[in-house]
Design an enzyme around this catalytic site. Structure first.
Site, PDB file in Angstrom:
ATOM      1  N   HIS A   1     -36.410  -5.533  35.685  1.00 31.18           N
ATOM      2  CA  HIS A   1     -36.953  -7.030  36.187  1.00 31.18           C
ATOM      3  C   HIS A   1     -36.352  -7.336  37.234  1.00 31.18           C
ATOM      4  O   HIS A   1     -35.604  -8.784  36.916  1.00 31.18           O
ATOM      5  CB  HIS A   1     -37.743  -7.134  34.966  1.00 31.18           C
ATOM      6  CG  HIS A   1     -38.747  -6.242  34.726  1.00 31.18           C
ATOM      7  ND1 HIS A   1     -38.227  -5.559  33.251  1.00 31.18           N
ATOM      8  CD2 HIS A   1     -39.890  -6.091  35.111  1.00 31.18           C
ATOM      9  CE1 HIS A   1     -39.428  -5.340  32.513  1.00 31.18           C
ATOM     10  NE2 HIS A   1     -40.256  -5.205  33.785  1.00 31.18           N
TER      11      HIS A   1
HETATM   12 FE1  FES Z   1     -36.791  -6.708  31.909  1.00 32.54          FE
HETATM   13 FE2  FES Z   1     -34.652  -5.390  31.695  1.00 32.54          FE
HETATM   14  S1  FES Z   1     -35.056  -7.379  32.951  1.00 32.54           S
HETATM   15  S2  FES Z   1     -35.749  -4.813  30.786  1.00 32.54           S
END
Ligand code: FES
Length: 174
Positions: free
Chosen positions: A139
């Site tokens: 993410h």
């Molecule tokens: Fe979501 Fe690493 S940014 S698991």
């Protein structure tokens, strides 16, 4: 004087209590080995520590090792990485920690961290991201050269496990 109908509930009560007690003892006898198994003694916990020889990790290299089922980054930082981490003001950090708090005194070139992103646990990619440290492809969290969260949804810095140097080249994790 008590009648027969008044005595019967008392006998029944006794039978219920006696049956319940036998049942509880039986259940405890079955459950105890399971409970005992979940409570490892000190010798088992000691086995969970690992020793790692750092001598094969060149300056600027990282390795990933396993400890208690977790991936762990062992990073041999360059001088530039250390300087970059030290130059960051604490008020620029989401989870303020100095570089010195994340390494051992006298061994500042070694950064040892659990390799799970503090957002949802993915394993970040090293030597990448906006802050020259680690980038989590799940993410988009960015960590700096001290493993501190700088951008993205992760709430905390990469976790530094308990460890100690047994010598200049051997570290014990756990
Ligand atoms: Fe979501 Fe690493 S940014 S698991």
């Amino acid at each position: 004087m008590a009648t027969q109908s008044e005595k019967e509930p008392n006998r029944r009560d006794f039978l219920y209590v006696a049956t319940g007690a036998v049942g509880a003892v039986g259940a405890a006898a079955v459950a105890w080995p399971l409970i005992d198994q979940m409570n490892p003694d000190a010798s088992v916990l000691a086995l969970a520590s690992i020793e790692f020889d750092l001598s094969s990790v060149e300056v600027g290299q990282s390795v990933t090792i396993k400890w208690r089922g977790f991936p762990v980054f062992v990073r041999h930082r360059t001088e530039a990485e250390i300087e970059e981490a030290r130059a960051v003001p604490l008020d620029a950090l989401k989870d303020p920690e100095t570089d010195a708090q994340r390494v051992k005194e006298g061994h500042e070139e070694w950064l040892i961290m659990i390799a799970n992103c503090t957002h949802l646990g993915c394993v970040p990619v090293g030597e990448s991201g906006e802050y020259d440290g680690w980038f989590c492809p799940c993410h988009g969290s960015h960590y700096d050269t001290a493993g501190r969260i700088r951008k993205g949804p992760a709430p905390k810095n990469l976790v530094v496990p308990e460890y100690e140097f047994l010598s200049d080249t051997v570290v014990q994790i756990g």
